[in-house]
Design a protein around this motif. Structure first.
Motif, PDB file in Angstrom:
ATOM      1  N   GLU A 183       0.827  -1.201   0.000  1.00 44.43           N
ATOM      2  CA  GLU A 183       0.000   0.000   0.000  1.00 44.43           C
ATOM      3  C   GLU A 183       0.870   1.263   0.000  1.00 44.43           C
ATOM      4  O   GLU A 183       0.578   2.246  -0.690  1.00 44.43           O
ATOM      5  N   MET A 184       1.943   1.243   0.789  1.00 48.45           N
ATOM      6  CA  MET A 184       2.876   2.377   0.811  1.00 48.45           C
ATOM      7  C   MET A 184       3.491   2.596  -0.568  1.00 48.45           C
ATOM      8  O   MET A 184       3.617   3.739  -1.031  1.00 48.45           O
ATOM      9  N   ARG A 185       3.893   1.519  -1.206  1.00 47.68           N
ATOM     10  CA  ARG A 185       4.514   1.627  -2.531  1.00 47.68           C
ATOM     11  C   ARG A 185       3.556   2.259  -3.530  1.00 47.68           C
ATOM     12  O   ARG A 185       3.980   3.039  -4.398  1.00 47.68           O
ATOM     13  N   LYS A 186       2.290   1.964  -3.404  1.00 43.49           N
ATOM     14  CA  LYS A 186       1.307   2.459  -4.369  1.00 43.49           C
ATOM     15  C   LYS A 186       0.869   3.890  -4.089  1.00 43.49           C
ATOM     16  O   LYS A 186       0.769   4.724  -5.010  1.00 43.49           O
ATOM     17  N   HIS A 187       0.623   4.212  -2.797  1.00 44.22           N
ATOM     18  CA  HIS A 187      -0.015   5.485  -2.482  1.00 44.22           C
ATOM     19  C   HIS A 187       0.899   6.524  -1.843  1.00 44.22           C
ATOM     20  O   HIS A 187       0.646   7.722  -1.982  1.00 44.22           O
ATOM     21  N   VAL A 188       1.922   6.096  -1.122  1.00 45.48           N
ATOM     22  CA  VAL A 188       2.690   7.016  -0.284  1.00 45.48           C
ATOM     23  C   VAL A 188       4.057   7.356  -0.867  1.00 45.48           C
ATOM     24  O   VAL A 188       4.405   8.533  -1.035  1.00 45.48           O
ATOM     25  N   LEU A 189       4.828   6.344  -1.186  1.00 40.94           N
ATOM     26  CA  LEU A 189       6.211   6.562  -1.594  1.00 40.94           C
ATOM     27  C   LEU A 189       6.358   7.379  -2.875  1.00 40.94           C
ATOM     28  O   LEU A 189       7.309   8.172  -2.982  1.00 40.94           O
ATOM     29  N   PRO A 190       5.471   7.236  -3.876  1.00 38.27           N
ATOM     30  CA  PRO A 190       5.622   8.070  -5.074  1.00 38.27           C
ATOM     31  C   PRO A 190       5.548   9.566  -4.777  1.00 38.27           C
ATOM     32  O   PRO A 190       6.165  10.382  -5.482  1.00 38.27           O
ATOM     33  N   LYS A 191       4.810   9.951  -3.739  1.00 36.86           N
ATOM     34  CA  LYS A 191       4.734  11.365  -3.367  1.00 36.86           C
ATOM     35  C   LYS A 191       6.029  11.842  -2.724  1.00 36.86           C
ATOM     36  O   LYS A 191       6.458  12.984  -2.934  1.00 36.86           O
ATOM     37  N   ASP A 192       6.646  10.980  -1.933  1.00 38.80           N
ATOM     38  CA  ASP A 192       7.868  11.366  -1.220  1.00 38.80           C
ATOM     39  C   ASP A 192       9.114  11.239  -2.083  1.00 38.80           C
ATOM     40  O   ASP A 192      10.075  11.995  -1.905  1.00 38.80           O
TER      41      ASP A 192
END
Length: 459
Positions: A183-192
């Motif tokens: 879930e982090m890979r999909k929703h969070v990490l691309p923003k950071d």
């Protein structure tokens, strides 16, 4: 002696550990005619099922922990001492701790479990684990530190190893953290990390058995595998990680997965306490108990929860190491202790299987209930959230967890991506080395005891 505990004419029940079992037992003895003493190395109760959410930034650490003294405020017969337990001396009815010796009339071991590395030293030295709040915070820092390093390196192979995450163990912990990372890979990490090509980030879930969630129903196992596939987690069944060194997780003598992030969730041992006779301790360090949790060969030492190896006709290898078992053990032992004080015969424990569940990601969970009832998906996810929310200790923790979950659900974000204390593998090696040395010292002290005294202690 007794670390300034007040003298009482009431029998003293010393409980080692304030996990699910120890906490429940101390509460159940609130009105009993005994003095309750809880000994724990931490001054808080830790809600372990949600540690993986702390590790992935979904929850604050203090939202799954609650101060022990605050939990028992107002319980007149309760006392707490923060200490490391070194060993038990059954012959003297004494618990030896880092802050002094504590006399007991009844001793209850509720020490829980420790990570089992199955004797693989390279994995123990280098892998990350999730058994405590410090472990979870270290893992969170370590993963984000490696992403920062991935931005700086010009070597594609090194960058791939920094991005790859290998989770070993297909039980609930392994499945839940793998799903959360996906879930982090999909929703969070691309923003950071817009500078990184996160399509190259790979999450591996490695399980030695033929299916995920081994103790659950075939339907739950199949659903969990399907959910993992949908999230893009690379599941390797019937595969064992044999060693881990130099950024390589070997699953054969020559074949490996390049990764700087190995999360070990493959097994646990009971957290035994030195001083008990060897015949009372099983191969996986659990302590053999009878039907009313009395330790083999003892008359006033009990064990409950994960550390207790209680076998039944249906479960010859012992009851599962689950929170409901520990809580049921605690309730039953509290009643039996009061029966013993009244000189009545204790009753045998009967396990009430309330089912099991595991969350994979948002709107994806599996639930098994008695009578072969199984459900999954959004309803399973809501059930998981409700049960865990209600089980959290403290009204504040329930509110904070609910708010954090609601924020994550509606924003597809996790706000706690903080590297508060930079972490290195040397830190975990030093900490594990210290604990190993302490355990060996305590064991050596017991082994140095004259045989006659050891023999008396084993009776």
């Amino acid at each position: 002696m007794d670390t300034n505990l007040p003298v009482s004419d009431k029998p003293r029940v010393v409980i080692v550990g304030c996990g699910f079992g120890g906490l429940r037992l101390a509460q159940a003895l609130r009105k009993a005619p005994v003095q309750v003493v809880v000994v724990d190395r931490n001054n808080y109760h830790n809600f372990q099922p949600l540690l993986y959410q702390v590790a992935t930034g979904a929850l604050e650490a203090d939202s799954i922990a609650y101060p022990i003294r605050k939990i028992f405020a107002g319980q007149q017969n309760f006392f707490y001492r923060m200490a490391d337990v070194q060993r038990v001396d059954p012959a003297a009815n004494t618990l030896i701790t880092s802050v002094g010796d504590i006399r007991y009339d009844y001793l209850v071991l509720a020490t829980g479990s420790l990570t089992n590395f199955f004797g693989m030293e390279s994995i123990e030295r280098n892998a990350m684990q999730i058994k405590s709040i410090p472990n979870a915070l270290n893992l969170r820092s370590f993963i984000f530190q490696n992403f920062e390093k991935a931005l700086l390196t010009s070597d594609p192979a090194e960058r791939q190893a920094l991005l790859n995450i290998v989770v070993v163990g297909g039980g609930p912990t392994g499945v839940e953290i793998s799903g959360s990372l996906a879930e982090m890979r999909k929703h969070v990490l691309p923003k950071d990390y817009p500078e990184l090509d996160l399509r190259r980030m790979q999450i591996f879930l490695v399980e030695a058995g033929p299916a995920l969630l081994g103790p659950m129903s075939p339907a739950s196992q199949a659903d969990a595998k399907r959910y993992m596939d949908e999230l893009g987690v690379l599941v390797h069944l019937n595969t064992s990680i044999k060693r881990y060194e130099d950024g390589k997780a070997y699953y054969s003598d020559t074949e490996f997965i390049p990764t700087e992030n190995l999360v070990w969730a493959a097994g646990v041992n009971g957290a035994e306490v030195p001083g008990l006779p060897a015949e009372a301790v099983t191969r996986n360090k659990r302590i053999t108990v009878n039907g009313w949790n009395l330790v083999q060969g003892q008359h006033n030492i009990f064990a409950i929860g994960d550390v207790a190896n209680m076998t039944t006709a249906d479960m010859p290898k012992g009851l599962p190491m689950l929170a409901p078992v520990a809580q049921q053990h605690a309730d039953h032992l509290a009643a039996n202790l009061q029966r013993m004080l009244r000189l009545e015969k204790p009753l045998d424990f009967v396990y009430n299987n309330k089912g099991s569940m595991a969350i994979v990601s948002r709107n994806k969970a599996v639930v098994d209930l008695p009578r072969d009832i199984h459900f999954r998906g959004f309803f399973g996810w809501l059930t998981w959230l409700f049960v865990h929310l209600m089980t959290l200790v403290g009204f504040r923790n329930k509110v904070v967890a609910l708010v954090d979950w609601a924020f994550s659900y509606f924003s597809s974000d996790q706000a706690l991506r903080l590297i508060i204390r930079p972490f290195s593998r040397k830190d975990v090696r030093d900490d594990q080395g210290k604990k190993t040395a302490e355990h060996r010292t305590a064991t050596a002290e017991y082994n140095a005891t004259p045989p006659a005294i050891q023999e008396t202690a084993g009776r």
